[in-house]
Enzyme design. Structure first.
Site, short mmCIF file in Angstrom:
data_model
loop_
_atom_site.label_atom_id
_atom_site.label_comp_id
_atom_site.label_asym_id
_atom_site.label_seq_id
_atom_site.Cartn_x
_atom_site.Cartn_y
_atom_site.Cartn_z
N ASN A 147 13.72 -30.51 17.65
CA ASN A 147 12.29 -30.33 17.98
C ASN A 147 11.74 -28.95 17.66
O ASN A 147 10.59 -28.83 17.26
CB ASN A 147 12.02 -30.74 19.44
CG ASN A 147 12.81 -29.93 20.43
OD1 ASN A 147 13.91 -29.48 20.14
ND2 ASN A 147 12.24 -29.72 21.59
N LYS A 170 25.39 -25.59 14.28
CA LYS A 170 25.21 -26.95 13.76
C LYS A 170 23.81 -27.44 14.12
O LYS A 170 23.53 -27.79 15.27
CB LYS A 170 26.25 -27.92 14.34
CG LYS A 170 26.32 -29.20 13.49
CD LYS A 170 26.57 -30.46 14.26
CE LYS A 170 25.35 -31.15 14.77
NZ LYS A 170 24.42 -31.69 13.78
N GLU A 173 20.87 -33.36 12.55
CA GLU A 173 20.97 -34.02 11.25
C GLU A 173 19.65 -33.97 10.48
O GLU A 173 19.62 -33.76 9.27
CB GLU A 173 21.34 -35.50 11.42
CG GLU A 173 22.71 -35.80 11.92
CD GLU A 173 22.81 -35.76 13.44
OE1 GLU A 173 22.09 -34.98 14.09
OE2 GLU A 173 23.63 -36.51 13.99
N GLY A 223 20.07 -30.08 23.76
CA GLY A 223 19.85 -31.46 23.32
C GLY A 223 19.73 -32.39 24.50
O GLY A 223 19.31 -31.99 25.60
N GLY A 228 24.99 -34.07 26.11
CA GLY A 228 25.46 -33.00 26.99
C GLY A 228 26.65 -33.47 27.82
O GLY A 228 27.63 -32.74 28.02
N GLU A 245 21.43 -26.84 27.67
CA GLU A 245 19.96 -26.86 27.77
C GLU A 245 19.52 -28.28 27.46
O GLU A 245 19.50 -28.68 26.29
CB GLU A 245 19.35 -25.89 26.76
CG GLU A 245 19.61 -24.43 27.06
CD GLU A 245 18.75 -23.90 28.19
OE1 GLU A 245 17.92 -24.64 28.74
OE2 GLU A 245 18.93 -22.71 28.54
N CYS A 279 11.23 -29.86 25.39
CA CYS A 279 12.01 -30.15 26.60
C CYS A 279 11.24 -29.81 27.86
O CYS A 279 11.33 -30.52 28.86
CB CYS A 279 13.31 -29.37 26.56
SG CYS A 279 13.04 -27.62 26.24
N GLU A 372 12.54 -39.22 30.29
CA GLU A 372 11.96 -38.33 29.29
C GLU A 372 11.54 -39.16 28.07
O GLU A 372 12.36 -39.83 27.45
CB GLU A 372 13.00 -37.28 28.86
CG GLU A 372 12.44 -36.26 27.90
CD GLU A 372 13.50 -35.26 27.43
OE1 GLU A 372 14.62 -35.69 27.07
OE2 GLU A 372 13.21 -34.05 27.44
N GLU A 449 19.29 -19.42 28.64
CA GLU A 449 18.95 -18.77 27.39
C GLU A 449 17.81 -17.79 27.69
O GLU A 449 17.21 -17.82 28.76
CB GLU A 449 18.47 -19.80 26.34
CG GLU A 449 19.53 -20.81 25.92
CD GLU A 449 20.63 -20.24 25.03
OE1 GLU A 449 20.66 -19.02 24.82
OE2 GLU A 449 21.49 -21.02 24.58
P1 NAD Z 1 20.68 -34.89 20.75
O1 NAD Z 1 21.42 -34.65 22.02
O2 NAD Z 1 20.67 -36.24 20.18
O3 NAD Z 1 21.23 -33.92 19.61
C1 NAD Z 1 21.31 -32.53 19.78
C2 NAD Z 1 22.37 -31.96 18.86
O4 NAD Z 1 23.64 -32.47 19.26
C3 NAD Z 1 22.21 -32.36 17.40
O5 NAD Z 1 22.57 -31.28 16.58
C4 NAD Z 1 23.22 -33.48 17.23
O6 NAD Z 1 23.68 -33.62 15.92
C5 NAD Z 1 24.33 -32.99 18.14
N1 NAD Z 1 25.24 -34.03 18.63
C6 NAD Z 1 25.01 -35.36 18.75
N2 NAD Z 1 26.11 -35.98 19.23
C7 NAD Z 1 27.05 -35.02 19.43
C8 NAD Z 1 28.38 -35.02 19.93
N3 NAD Z 1 28.99 -36.14 20.32
N4 NAD Z 1 29.05 -33.84 20.01
C9 NAD Z 1 28.46 -32.69 19.63
N5 NAD Z 1 27.19 -32.62 19.14
C10 NAD Z 1 26.49 -33.77 19.05
O7 NAD Z 1 19.21 -34.34 21.05
P2 NAD Z 1 17.94 -34.42 20.11
O8 NAD Z 1 17.46 -35.84 20.09
O9 NAD Z 1 18.23 -33.74 18.82
O10 NAD Z 1 16.90 -33.50 20.90
C11 NAD Z 1 16.09 -33.96 21.92
C12 NAD Z 1 16.65 -33.60 23.28
O11 NAD Z 1 16.90 -32.20 23.35
C13 NAD Z 1 15.68 -33.90 24.40
O12 NAD Z 1 16.35 -34.49 25.49
C14 NAD Z 1 15.16 -32.52 24.79
O13 NAD Z 1 14.68 -32.43 26.09
C15 NAD Z 1 16.36 -31.68 24.57
N6 NAD Z 1 15.97 -30.27 24.40
C16 NAD Z 1 16.27 -29.38 25.40
C17 NAD Z 1 15.87 -28.05 25.28
C18 NAD Z 1 16.14 -27.03 26.36
O14 NAD Z 1 16.07 -25.84 26.09
N7 NAD Z 1 16.45 -27.43 27.58
C19 NAD Z 1 15.18 -27.64 24.14
C20 NAD Z 1 14.90 -28.59 23.16
C21 NAD Z 1 15.31 -29.90 23.29
#
Ligand code: NAD
Length: 473
Positions: A147, A170, A173, A223, A228, A245, A279, A372, A449
């Protein structure tokens, strides 16, 4: 083809293979990206490990100067970075520019922290000198979402590098471009090879490989909650320190004595910025019932004035667009009423655009109030008393951010203290400052952070005690 950046070089995947970006229709020609696997991740980790001794042992002033050069170079290159970010994400160019500026701000801020004292002297007893020092973890894995790609990479990389760690980054994608450009820029301004490596590919493959790698000593993940959790399970086996996060469903509480024009302006910003793909979006509005209609009216007027593509961009991918569209249907099936937007009027299939939507008649137990969405959707819920407002705000699995609008500062402070969230905004939404620590309560994660606080999460304390009685001249 976009390739990894390992040990100061752009390199394709060891085992070949590539994929085309999901949102490539925005680009003049399809963007092909190398598809990494565990071997590429291992190569990036080895490169970071090899660079670690030199990087951690140079003077902190020298590290600070390197970070400052990165900040300056980013500012000088803002147009190129902003264009690339808008191409990957679809976000309006002004928003991308602000995020690139924010990325430079992180490096500038952490560059200045080299001049802060980093330890304590503890007065325990005569003849015993005890002091603490902060040491880097070593190789830090940084995994980022789509995002705010560059901005969030910079948010984590800057304090990690300042603390003397080396990094394997990383990116998501679908948004790899600016992370690779960034690594190239860092090399160009003199960051030693191997200090910042970027490895591309699927999270379940490359991300997992980074978290599992025995040489990685700390992971900062931004993410979703499900990923997480997955990472936490791996980390539990390795006793690996994490910063998590994660997501949010943040509530903004508006009391009847508030400046409703200000509240409406801030709330619209809170749920429409980046098409709600933030987020810390304010996606639940808790409004005192006496001003419910007046405030909703002001919000609706402001939403109607938003311009597609200028004030609100598209949802990033067809997949996420489908998710947001489904939530509009869920809300309406649950009995919510669209005061503006909604499933009937709100979508542009080809452009992935969802018009900002405000739902009234929402009960806090509905899915639209609990989950969310990651799209421009606001759920409005009435309350009658301060206690009820606090209970509703905290009736959520998440705890990322919260807001309070009130002219009564004592009331605002009480509510700010009672809301279970990592950051609270009073009479505004989402104060953006690199100095302000940022992180979650509950399912929104742990660790912080931003700010000086982040340095504590990218370094570990060592206590050293000296028996002065045994010291010889
Ligand atoms: P996601 O969890 O799908 O992916 C995040 C990252 O994790 C990507 O780089 C992805 O390739 C990687 N990933 C996926 N599976 C993994 C695994 N098994 N092991 C290790 N890495 C893996 O999240 P998204 O869809 O890219 O982002 C949206 C989410 O991120 C929302 O829930 C949003 O609230 C959250 N977010 C949080 C913050 C914060 O600071 N709290 C900031 C931005 C986004």
């Amino acid at each position: 083809m976009l390739t990894h950046f390992i040990n100061g070089e752009t390199v394709p995947s060891i085992n070949g293979g590539s994929f085309v970006l999901d949102q490539a229709s925005r680009a003049a020609k399809p963007i092909e990206v190398t598809r990494g696997d565990a071997q590429d991740a291992a190569s990036a980790v080895e490169s970071a490990a090899a660079a670690l001794p030199a990087w951690r042992n140079i003077s902190s002033q020298e590290r600070g100067r390197a970070l400052q050069r990165v900040a300056d170079a980013l500012r000088a290159d803002i147009d190129r970075f902003a264009q690339a970010e808008s191409l990957d994400t679809g976000k309006p160019i002004e928003l991308s520019r602000a995020e690139v500026t924010g990325a430079a701000d992180y490096f500038e801020f952490y560059a200045t922290l080299v001049n802060l004292p980093v330890g304590e002297v503890l007065d325990i007893e005569p003849g015993l000198h005890v002091h603490t020092i902060r040491e880097p973890y070593g190789v830090v894995g940084i995994i980022t979402p789509w995002n705010l790609p560059l901005n969030q990479a910079a948010r984590a990389c800057a304090p990690a590098l300042l603390a003397g760690n080396t990094v394997v980054l990383k990116p998501a994608e679908v948004t790899p471009t600016t992370s690779i450009m960034f690594a190239e820029l860092c090399k160009h301004v003199g960051l030693p090879d191997g200090v910042l490596n970027v490895v591309l590919g699927q999270g379940s493959v490359v991300g997992t490989a980074i978290v599992e790698h025995p040489t990685v000593s700390k992971v900062a993940f931004t993410g979703s909650v499900p990923v997480g959790r997955t990472i936490s399970r791996v980390a539990a086996e390795r006793i690996l320190p994490l910063t998590l996060e994660l997501g949010g469903k943040s509530a903004c509480v508006v009391f009847e004595d508030s400046d409703l024009d200000l509240a409406a302006k801030e709330i619209v910003r809170a749920f429409t910025t980046n098409a709600g793909q933030v987020c810390s979006s304010g996606t639940r509005l808790l409004v005192q019932e006496s001003v419910h209609d007046a405030l909703v009216g002001k919000i609706v007027d402001r939403v109607k004035a938003l311009r597609e593509g200028v004030d609100v961009g598209p949802i990033i991918t067809q997949q996420q667009f489908g998710t947001v569209k489904d939530y509009l249907q869920v809300a309406e099936d649950e009995g919510a009423t669209a005061a503006v937007g909604g499933s009937g009027s709100a979508v542009d299939e080809a452009g992935c655009y969802v018009a900002p939507t405000v739902y009234t008649n929402v009960d806090n137990s509905m899915r639209i109030a609990q989950e969310e969405v990651f799209g421009p959707v606001l759920a409005v819920i009435k309350f009658s008393s301060e206690d009820e407002a606090i209970a509703l705000a905290n009736d959520s699995d998440f705890g990322l951010a919260g807001g309070v609008f009130s002219h009564d500062i004592a009331q605002a402070m009480r509510v700010a203290s009672a809301i279970q969230a990592g950051q609270i905004y009073i009479n505004s939404w989402s104060t953006q400052s690199v100095q302000m620590p940022f992180g979650g309560h509950k399912l929104s994660g742990y660790g912080r952070e931003k700010g000086i606080e982040a340095v504590n999460h990218y370094s570990q304390v060592k206590s050293v005690s000296i028996n002065l009685g045994a010291v010889t001249a």
